[in-house]
Scaffold this motif. Structure first.
Motif, short mmCIF file in Angstrom:
data_model
loop_
_atom_site.label_atom_id
_atom_site.label_comp_id
_atom_site.label_asym_id
_atom_site.label_seq_id
_atom_site.Cartn_x
_atom_site.Cartn_y
_atom_site.Cartn_z
N ILE A 44 0.82 -1.20 0.00
CA ILE A 44 0.00 0.00 0.00
C ILE A 44 0.86 1.25 0.00
CG2 ILE A 44 -1.76 1.32 1.26
CD1 ILE A 44 -2.80 -1.27 2.41
N ASN A 45 0.58 2.15 -0.95
CA ASN A 45 1.24 3.45 -1.01
C ASN A 45 0.17 4.52 -0.78
OD1 ASN A 45 2.47 5.89 -1.76
ND2 ASN A 45 3.80 4.88 -3.24
N LYS A 46 0.02 4.96 0.47
CA LYS A 46 -1.05 5.91 0.81
C LYS A 46 -0.81 7.28 0.20
CE LYS A 46 -2.71 3.76 5.06
NZ LYS A 46 -3.02 3.96 6.50
N ASN A 47 0.45 7.65 0.00
CA ASN A 47 0.76 8.96 -0.57
C ASN A 47 0.22 9.09 -2.00
OD1 ASN A 47 2.10 9.82 1.76
ND2 ASN A 47 4.06 8.98 1.05
N GLU A 48 0.29 8.00 -2.74
CA GLU A 48 -0.18 8.02 -4.13
C GLU A 48 -1.56 7.39 -4.28
OE1 GLU A 48 2.67 6.34 -6.76
OE2 GLU A 48 4.33 7.61 -6.06
N GLY A 49 -2.12 6.92 -3.15
CA GLY A 49 -3.43 6.28 -3.22
C GLY A 49 -3.41 5.04 -4.09
N MET A 50 -2.34 4.25 -3.99
CA MET A 50 -2.16 3.09 -4.86
C MET A 50 -1.92 1.83 -4.04
SD MET A 50 0.54 2.64 -8.01
CE MET A 50 2.01 2.69 -6.96
N GLU A 88 -12.96 7.99 -1.80
CA GLU A 88 -11.65 8.39 -2.30
C GLU A 88 -11.16 7.34 -3.29
OE1 GLU A 88 -9.83 11.18 -1.53
OE2 GLU A 88 -11.67 11.85 -0.54
N ARG A 89 -10.90 7.76 -4.50
CA ARG A 89 -10.49 6.81 -5.52
C ARG A 89 -9.09 6.27 -5.22
NH1 ARG A 89 -7.74 5.83 -10.02
NH2 ARG A 89 -8.76 4.66 -11.70
N ILE A 90 -8.95 4.97 -5.32
CA ILE A 90 -7.64 4.34 -5.17
C ILE A 90 -7.29 3.61 -6.46
CG2 ILE A 90 -7.94 4.04 -2.69
CD1 ILE A 90 -8.38 1.05 -3.25
N ARG A 91 -6.03 3.46 -6.70
CA ARG A 91 -5.57 2.79 -7.90
C ARG A 91 -5.02 1.42 -7.54
NH1 ARG A 91 -0.12 3.94 -11.24
NH2 ARG A 91 -0.47 2.51 -12.96
N ILE A 92 -5.55 0.39 -8.18
CA ILE A 92 -5.10 -0.98 -7.95
C ILE A 92 -4.20 -1.40 -9.10
CG2 ILE A 92 -5.80 -3.39 -7.65
CD1 ILE A 92 -6.75 -1.67 -5.38
N VAL A 93 -3.01 -1.87 -8.75
CA VAL A 93 -2.07 -2.40 -9.74
C VAL A 93 -1.85 -3.87 -9.44
CG1 VAL A 93 0.27 -2.30 -10.65
CG2 VAL A 93 -0.92 -0.19 -10.06
N ILE A 94 -1.97 -4.70 -10.47
CA ILE A 94 -1.75 -6.14 -10.31
C ILE A 94 -0.53 -6.54 -11.13
CG2 ILE A 94 -2.72 -8.43 -10.61
CD1 ILE A 94 -5.47 -7.23 -10.37
N ASP A 95 0.40 -7.20 -10.47
CA ASP A 95 1.63 -7.64 -11.15
C ASP A 95 1.82 -9.13 -10.88
OD1 ASP A 95 3.90 -7.61 -12.65
OD2 ASP A 95 5.12 -6.50 -11.21
#
Length: 230
Positions: A44-50, A88-95
């Protein structure tokens, strides 16, 4: 006032945690339906909402798909689920097994190779359709090349990158004859005007007694050698 701000912050934190949990549950349901075992790591990266989910397991290629298309689709659906009830929009990245990083390296190499082809042939190159993130990688990889320009054409999801020569170099097309010698790179520092005016001649190989060998970039034809074996 301080208490109200604190409550707002707590509410947002709860919403984010709920969104992350919703994304995780959605992914787990997908994996269960596919009957595959997947280990998920959450960052979780709270600063970037990711939030990044790194997936590990055997036979993960099925989740990646051709050029990552299945992975991108899975990521898109997960973002929809995560943000459905989130204020609050969050961005989900899947790797998967560091595929994203390896894909960036592949696209960078592809961009440089195709840019070199454009310089050699003078013809524009149109890539296959890519998502916005991958198109940006191509643009960034070539943004400092003084002879090349890139642009995107078409509509989503078929939008693609085009690589072509800048206007100043459109009249410069290296000739491809006599053993395929290329002198474009040797005079790269010349101006566009010099490209048009300058004739480059070179001795190639044994052309036979009395033969005339010509290699030219532009301008009138001039003999570079006469007769003899070299």
């Amino acid at each position: 006032m301080q208490e109200r701000r604190s409550k707002t912050r707590s509410a947002r934190t709860c919403i984010e945690e709920a969104a992350v949990e919703a994304a995780k549950e959605f992914l787990q349901k997908i994996f269960n339906a596919m009957r595959i075992e997947v280990v998920m790591e959450k960052f979780i990266n709270k600063n970037e909402g990711m939030v990044t989910f790194k997936l590990h397991g055997s036979d993960m290629g099925i989740l990646i798909g051709k050029h990552g298309q299945t992975l991108d689709s899975l990521q898109y659906l997960t973002n929809l689920v995560a943000n459905k009830n989130s204020a609050e929009r969050i961005r989900i990245v899947i790797d998967i097994e560091d595929y994203r990083e390896r894909r960036v390296e592949t696209l960078n190499r592809l961009a440089l190779r195709l840019a070199d082809k454009v310089k050699r042939t003078g013809e524009r190159v149109v890539l296959e359709p890519m998502n916005p993130h991958e198109r940006k990688i191509i643009h960034v990889a070539l943004q400092n090349d003084r002879r090349i320009t890139t642009l995107s054409e078409g509509e989503e999801p078929y939008r693609r990158v085009v690589i072509e020569l800048k206007n100043n170099f459109l009249n410069f097309k290296p000739s491809r004859f006599v053993l395929g010698f290329s002198f474009g790179e040797q005079i790269m520092e010349n101006t566009a005007k010099q490209y048009q005016e300058e004739t480059i001649s070179a001795v190639c190989t044994a052309l036979g007694e009395g033969a005339i060998g010509i290699i030219r970039i532009s301008g009138e034809k001039r003999p570079c050698c006469r007769g003899g074996n070299f």
